[in-house]
Design an enzyme around this catalytic site. Structure first.
Site, PDB file in Angstrom:
ATOM      1  N   ASP A  67      33.345  38.364  28.669  1.00  0.00           N
ATOM      2  CA  ASP A  67      32.297  39.154  29.319  1.00  0.00           C
ATOM      3  C   ASP A  67      32.297  40.581  28.802  1.00  0.00           C
ATOM      4  O   ASP A  67      33.184  41.002  28.062  1.00  0.00           O
ATOM      5  CB  ASP A  67      32.478  39.136  30.842  1.00  0.00           C
ATOM      6  CG  ASP A  67      33.942  39.170  31.267  1.00  0.00           C
ATOM      7  OD1 ASP A  67      34.719  39.900  30.633  1.00  0.00           O
ATOM      8  OD2 ASP A  67      34.302  38.474  32.224  1.00  0.00           O
ATOM      9  N   ASP A 136      37.640  36.515  45.073  1.00  0.00           N
ATOM     10  CA  ASP A 136      36.605  35.674  45.668  1.00  0.00           C
ATOM     11  C   ASP A 136      36.392  34.387  44.879  1.00  0.00           C
ATOM     12  O   ASP A 136      35.441  33.656  45.112  1.00  0.00           O
ATOM     13  CB  ASP A 136      35.285  36.438  45.788  1.00  0.00           C
ATOM     14  CG  ASP A 136      34.762  36.923  44.444  1.00  0.00           C
ATOM     15  OD1 ASP A 136      35.401  36.619  43.406  1.00  0.00           O
ATOM     16  OD2 ASP A 136      33.729  37.632  44.421  1.00  0.00           O
ATOM     17  N   HIS A 138      35.883  34.158  41.540  1.00  0.00           N
ATOM     18  CA  HIS A 138      35.037  34.204  40.346  1.00  0.00           C
ATOM     19  C   HIS A 138      35.887  34.094  39.081  1.00  0.00           C
ATOM     20  O   HIS A 138      37.049  34.500  39.046  1.00  0.00           O
ATOM     21  CB  HIS A 138      34.165  35.473  40.318  1.00  0.00           C
ATOM     22  CG  HIS A 138      34.886  36.735  40.000  1.00  0.00           C
ATOM     23  ND1 HIS A 138      35.208  37.684  40.943  1.00  0.00           N
ATOM     24  CD2 HIS A 138      35.342  37.243  38.822  1.00  0.00           C
ATOM     25  CE1 HIS A 138      35.821  38.695  40.375  1.00  0.00           C
ATOM     26  NE2 HIS A 138      35.915  38.455  39.086  1.00  0.00           N
TER      27      HIS A 138
END
Length: 260
Positions: A67, A136, A138
């Site tokens: 990313d 969370d 991800h």
């Protein structure tokens, strides 16, 4: 999905590095998927040590980053292109032109994302993808609610992720709101996925994606559907797993030839 519970991040780094070194020995031009953040650091440290002290060769390998932030100026200290260089690629002999990252500054983000997908496929896809996981659940920047079939694209960060990443910036106000990230479908195309999680703050996420239902609300749970996933966790990150004793028993009695 194989879950391996180890005493410390150092042992996690060694085990993951063993898998990468074995891959490079049998396929010198292997394609590695590279994650940033604190979780992969023990892996990169061990790989750099093996390169320096044992001659582990990356000269034919390629690396693809997971990313990148959108909107940071070229060369920004916290751009993931620069982070990957500092933490790993500048410490081994991988050719700079063989290190690829999503383009967060492209005028046409959609076209740049497709070009990134195409460049991975042109090399035969990712052989081994390194991942961390967010609190969370991800992976990459596939936030809760991400399509389980998603490809590389632009995403808006949730505030929790921005708060988690604010420690790398002067303040949360400096953390970009958008990123370009490999999608869950892209990650699932990797031949082998190695996910690292350490610390009690990751325990709930580990429990949810390992033992909970497959759900877009916990992006990492899609890995339950992958044919070759290795989850490397320390005792703290494994503390909420219902089947922790079974995972330990399975690994302790695993055939020595099998590897991870």
């Amino acid at each position: 999905m194989e879950v391996v519970i180890l005493p410390s991040s150092k042992q996690i780094g060694i085990m993951a590095a063993d898998a990468i070194a074995a891959l490079l020995r049998r396929k010198p031009n292997a394609v590695l998927g590279l994650a940033t953040g604190s979780s992969p650091l023990p892996i990169y440290n061990e790989l750099a040590r093996r390169h320096t002290e044992e001659g582990l060769d990356f000269s034919q390998a390629h690396g693809f980053a997971l990313d990148e932030y959108v909107g940071l100026e070229a060369g920004h200290y916290e751009s993931y292109k620069e982070v990957i260089r500092r933490e790993f690629t500048n410490r081994v002999n991988i050719a700079p032109e063989n290190v690829h990252g999503p383009d967060g500054s492209a005028q046409d983000i959609t076209a740049a994302c497709q070009a990134y997908e195409d460049s991975m496929m042109a090399l035969g896809g990712v052989d081994l993808q390194i991942l961390g996981v967010g609190t969370d659940g991800h992976i990459g920047f596939n936030e809760p609610g991400s399509s389980l079939a998603s490809r590389t694209r632009i995403k808006t960060l949730i505030e929790q992720t921005r708060r988690d990443n604010a420690r790398f910036f002067n303040s949360i106000d400096d953390v970009p709101h958008h990123v370009v990230t490999q999608g869950l479908g892209t990650i699932m195309d990797a031949k082998h996925v190695v996910l690292v999680a350490t610390g009690a703050q990751k325990a709930q996420a580990v429990r949810e994606f390992v033992e909970g239902p497959v759900s877009a609300m916990c992006a990492a749970s899609i890995l339950q559907m992958h044919p070759h996933v290795t989850i490397l966790v320390d005792e703290a990150a494994a503390s909420s797993l219902k089947l922790a004793d079974y995972y330990r028993h399975t690994f302790d009695n695993k055939p020595s030839w099998q590897g991870i």
